[in-house]
Write a protein that holds these residues in place. Structure first.
Motif, PDB file in Angstrom:
ATOM      1  N   LEU A  57      -2.157   0.755  -8.781  1.00  0.00           N
ATOM      2  CA  LEU A  57      -3.585   0.739  -8.467  1.00  0.00           C
ATOM      3  C   LEU A  57      -4.132  -0.684  -8.371  1.00  0.00           C
ATOM      4  O   LEU A  57      -5.088  -0.935  -7.629  1.00  0.00           O
ATOM      5  CB  LEU A  57      -4.362   1.533  -9.517  1.00  0.00           C
ATOM      6  N   ARG A  58      -3.524  -1.609  -9.117  1.00  0.00           N
ATOM      7  CA  ARG A  58      -3.976  -3.003  -9.066  1.00  0.00           C
ATOM      8  C   ARG A  58      -3.473  -3.735  -7.826  1.00  0.00           C
ATOM      9  O   ARG A  58      -4.034  -4.746  -7.428  1.00  0.00           O
ATOM     10  CB  ARG A  58      -3.516  -3.744 -10.318  1.00  0.00           C
ATOM     11  N   SER A  59      -2.405  -3.233  -7.223  1.00  0.00           N
ATOM     12  CA  SER A  59      -1.802  -3.910  -6.081  1.00  0.00           C
ATOM     13  C   SER A  59      -2.661  -3.739  -4.824  1.00  0.00           C
ATOM     14  O   SER A  59      -3.526  -2.860  -4.757  1.00  0.00           O
ATOM     15  CB  SER A  59      -0.399  -3.362  -5.818  1.00  0.00           C
ATOM     16  N   ASN A  60      -2.436  -4.605  -3.837  1.00  0.00           N
ATOM     17  CA  ASN A  60      -3.166  -4.537  -2.569  1.00  0.00           C
ATOM     18  C   ASN A  60      -2.735  -3.306  -1.772  1.00  0.00           C
ATOM     19  O   ASN A  60      -1.561  -2.930  -1.774  1.00  0.00           O
ATOM     20  CB  ASN A  60      -2.912  -5.802  -1.744  1.00  0.00           C
ATOM     21  N   ILE A  61      -3.688  -2.709  -1.077  1.00  0.00           N
ATOM     22  CA  ILE A  61      -3.406  -1.539  -0.258  1.00  0.00           C
ATOM     23  C   ILE A  61      -2.854  -1.993   1.090  1.00  0.00           C
ATOM     24  O   ILE A  61      -3.496  -2.778   1.797  1.00  0.00           O
ATOM     25  CB  ILE A  61      -4.669  -0.682  -0.052  1.00  0.00           C
ATOM     26  N   THR A  62      -1.691  -1.497   1.447  1.00  0.00           N
ATOM     27  CA  THR A  62      -1.073  -1.856   2.716  1.00  0.00           C
ATOM     28  C   THR A  62      -1.741  -1.100   3.858  1.00  0.00           C
ATOM     29  O   THR A  62      -2.469  -0.122   3.645  1.00  0.00           O
ATOM     30  CB  THR A  62       0.430  -1.537   2.698  1.00  0.00           C
ATOM     31  N   ALA A  63      -1.491  -1.575   5.076  1.00  0.00           N
ATOM     32  CA  ALA A  63      -2.061  -0.911   6.258  1.00  0.00           C
ATOM     33  C   ALA A  63      -1.568   0.528   6.355  1.00  0.00           C
ATOM     34  O   ALA A  63      -2.329   1.439   6.706  1.00  0.00           O
ATOM     35  CB  ALA A  63      -1.689  -1.693   7.513  1.00  0.00           C
ATOM     36  N   ARG A  64      -0.301   0.743   6.041  1.00  0.00           N
ATOM     37  CA  ARG A  64       0.271   2.088   6.084  1.00  0.00           C
ATOM     38  C   ARG A  64      -0.441   2.996   5.094  1.00  0.00           C
ATOM     39  O   ARG A  64      -0.760   4.145   5.402  1.00  0.00           O
ATOM     40  CB  ARG A  64       1.760   2.039   5.773  1.00  0.00           C
ATOM     41  N   LYS A  65      -0.690   2.477   3.885  1.00  0.00           N
ATOM     42  CA  LYS A  65      -1.372   3.267   2.866  1.00  0.00           C
ATOM     43  C   LYS A  65      -2.784   3.629   3.307  1.00  0.00           C
ATOM     44  O   LYS A  65      -3.276   4.735   3.051  1.00  0.00           O
ATOM     45  CB  LYS A  65      -1.408   2.502   1.532  1.00  0.00           C
ATOM     46  N   LYS A  66      -3.456   2.680   3.963  1.00  0.00           N
ATOM     47  CA  LYS A  66      -4.814   2.950   4.429  1.00  0.00           C
ATOM     48  C   LYS A  66      -4.822   4.072   5.455  1.00  0.00           C
ATOM     49  O   LYS A  66      -5.693   4.954   5.425  1.00  0.00           O
ATOM     50  CB  LYS A  66      -5.414   1.684   5.024  1.00  0.00           C
ATOM     51  N   VAL A  67      -3.852   4.040   6.379  1.00  0.00           N
ATOM     52  CA  VAL A  67      -3.769   5.083   7.400  1.00  0.00           C
ATOM     53  C   VAL A  67      -3.482   6.435   6.759  1.00  0.00           C
ATOM     54  O   VAL A  67      -4.133   7.443   7.071  1.00  0.00           O
ATOM     55  CB  VAL A  67      -2.680   4.737   8.439  1.00  0.00           C
ATOM     56  N   ILE A  68      -2.508   6.464   5.853  1.00  0.00           N
ATOM     57  CA  ILE A  68      -2.134   7.718   5.188  1.00  0.00           C
ATOM     58  C   ILE A  68      -3.298   8.264   4.372  1.00  0.00           C
ATOM     59  O   ILE A  68      -3.579   9.479   4.390  1.00  0.00           O
ATOM     60  CB  ILE A  68      -0.900   7.510   4.283  1.00  0.00           C
ATOM     61  N   THR A  69      -3.993   7.387   3.657  1.00  0.00           N
ATOM     62  CA  THR A  69      -5.144   7.813   2.861  1.00  0.00           C
ATOM     63  C   THR A  69      -6.246   8.388   3.746  1.00  0.00           C
ATOM     64  O   THR A  69      -6.856   9.415   3.424  1.00  0.00           O
ATOM     65  CB  THR A  69      -5.709   6.632   2.046  1.00  0.00           C
ATOM     66  N   GLY A  70      -6.492   7.723   4.892  1.00  0.00           N
ATOM     67  CA  GLY A  70      -7.504   8.223   5.817  1.00  0.00           C
ATOM     68  C   GLY A  70      -7.165   9.596   6.360  1.00  0.00           C
ATOM     69  O   GLY A  70      -8.029  10.476   6.445  1.00  0.00           O
ATOM     70  N   ILE A  71      -5.895   9.798   6.714  1.00  0.00           N
ATOM     71  CA  ILE A  71      -5.452  11.097   7.233  1.00  0.00           C
ATOM     72  C   ILE A  71      -5.598  12.177   6.164  1.00  0.00           C
ATOM     73  O   ILE A  71      -6.063  13.286   6.438  1.00  0.00           O
ATOM     74  CB  ILE A  71      -3.993  11.007   7.718  1.00  0.00           C
ATOM     75  N   LYS A  72      -5.215  11.850   4.940  1.00  0.00           N
ATOM     76  CA  LYS A  72      -5.319  12.821   3.846  1.00  0.00           C
ATOM     77  C   LYS A  72      -6.772  13.190   3.568  1.00  0.00           C
ATOM     78  O   LYS A  72      -7.083  14.334   3.259  1.00  0.00           O
ATOM     79  CB  LYS A  72      -4.648  12.278   2.583  1.00  0.00           C
TER      80      LYS A  72
END
Length: 455
Positions: free
Chosen positions: A264-279
């Motif tokens: 949770l402390r780490s930076n959010i990657t572009a892939r994570k942002k896309v996956i989170t948005g889709i979810k």
């Protein structure tokens, strides 16, 4: 987990329940119509249903259940419900009748969070255990205050037959999410962080260990709160060998993984942002909306695919005895190259967006979605191939090549994401890691044998 017998207080109502006298019950109700309501108002009390269940009076108990359904789940001062007392006294017929009337009784939590399913797992009554699972499948998820599932209880009290029934039911379950449920229950940890694999190692239960390894769903290297794996807790050499052969390792060989706080402390990657948005889009969409969007998407795909079969203006037709130049144009669109390019580009763009939305948002996750991805993209590839065949242009243009490779990249990306986020990937990783460790051990033993043979 033993039950304490309740004390008998022979009030007139308790006497009726002890004798199983329904006529006496209604005689008391005639005198005081609120006689059962007075008992219901007490938080913890021995109701007439408790007394009748303990005595085994089937008809009287059913009559009370009909009159006061709330008594089914009421606990007495010792923390037991009527079905707990019926189980304690061995009244199996009454227990089955109670469950037939209200299946949720299998999940009623008594003292220390013990349910009837936990109780029969402890006593080893396989027939009742199977009945409870069939009547109320969700009861398999219930845990005690010690976070013990029915499987933990069965192993703790060395009831292998009960354990077999539980594992066998999980393996044969075909309800929605059955595979995820099986994986979750088999690898669930108690308050000490022990999985059932840990318990089988601690209690030196080789039968249970063999059964668990055969499921191919165990996290062989799960660690408890002491950071120990099942191999660390193995009680004998034979058990250690079985675990090693299956691919288990000791805790000292496990790499330290980042905690949830670290992630949770780490930076959010572009892939994570896309996956989170889709979810987030998936979660905010209701089932009715998803169904409506799927219908619209299917209509769009049908219309687009039809455009390859019947493009504007039609196709050149071949004629018998036609010249070679005419035959070469047969099956090609009558549109000019520029017009066909615009027509094709618009259709391919809509196709791409529709396929992308359908595969990422509308298609369900899990095995069902994974099986639908292939046919969905097959339609897209078939359309691209068809458009290339009817194109009046000689050869494939650069734009067509870009679109085709873009579809391939999206297809690969969607498949990878679905596999990574599915249970199949977890199981595959377990099996791959186990196979690699087994091969590594075999190589190690061969090297040691060579050193001993040729010092």
């Amino acid at each position: 987990m033993s039950f304490t017998k309740m004390e008998n207080v022979l009030s007139p109502l308790d006497e009726a329940a002890t004798l199983g006298d329904i006529n006496l019950l209604y005689a008391l109700i005639e005198v005081d119509p609120h006689i059962l309501d007075h008992i219901e108002a007490i938080p913890f009390v021995d109701t007439p249903l408790h007394v009748a269940a303990s005595a085994g009076h089937v008809h009287f108990a059913i009559e009370i259940m009909r009159l006061k359904p709330s008594f089914n789940f009421k606990l007495n001062p010792q923390g037991f419900s009527p079905i707990h007392l019926a189980l304690q006294e061995g009244h199996k017929t009454l227990v089955r009748r109670l469950v037939d009337i209200d299946k949720e009784l299998v999940r009623v939590k008594g003292r220390e969070g013990i349910t009837p399913l936990h109780f029969v797992s402890q006593t080893g009554d396989s027939d009742l255990l199977a009945t409870f699972l069939s009547a109320c499948p969700d009861s398999i998820e219930d845990v005690t205050v010690r976070r013990e599932t029915a499987l933990h209880v069965a192993l703790k009290y060395k009831r292998f037959e009960s354990f077999q029934v539980l594992v066998g039911w999980l393996s044969r379950n075909t309800r929605k999410g059955a595979a995820c449920l099986q994986y979750s229950i088999l690898n669930r940890k108690d308050e000490e962080g022990n999985t059932i694999l840990h318990l089988s190692a601690i209690h030196n239960d080789l039968q249970a260990l063999d059964l668990l390894i055969k499921t191919k769903m165990m996290e062989l290297n799960a660690q408890n709160l002491e950071k120990l794996t099942a191999l660390d807790k193995a009680a004998c050499k034979e058990m250690g060998k079985k675990l090693l052969k299956a691919g288990a390792i000791r805790s000292s060989s496990i790499e330290v993984r980042p905690t949830l706080a670290d992630e949770l402390r780490s930076n959010i990657t572009a892939r994570k942002k896309v996956i989170t948005g889709i979810k987030r889009i998936r979660e905010s969409m209701s089932d009715s909306h998803r169904e409506a969007y799927l219908v619209v998407a299917a209509l769009i795909l049908t219309a687009i695919y039809q455009s390859a079969l019947s493009p504007p203006g039609g196709l050149y037709q071949s004629e018998i005895g036609a010249k070679n130049s005419a035959s070469a144009e047969a099956g090609k669109s009558v549109l000019s190259s520029s017009d066909f390019f615009v027509f094709s580009l618009l259709n391919k763009t809509v196709l791409f967006l529709t396929i992308l939305l359908t595969s990422l948002v509308l298609i369900p996750t899990g095995w069902v979605g994974f099986q639908l991805i292939g046919p969905t993209f097959s339609i897209a590839f078939s359309y691209l191939f068809s458009m290339d065949l009817i194109s009046p242009n000689l050869g494939t243009q650069l734009v067509d090549q870009i679109i085709f490779y873009l579809f391939i990249l999206v297809f690969i990306w969607v498949v990878i994401e679905m596999v990574i986020n599915s249970l199949a990937w977890k199981l595959l990783k377990i099996q791959i890691c186990a196979a690699l460790r087994i091969n590594r051990l075999k190589l190690k033993f061969r090297v040691e044998d060579m050193h001993s043979a040729y010092p």
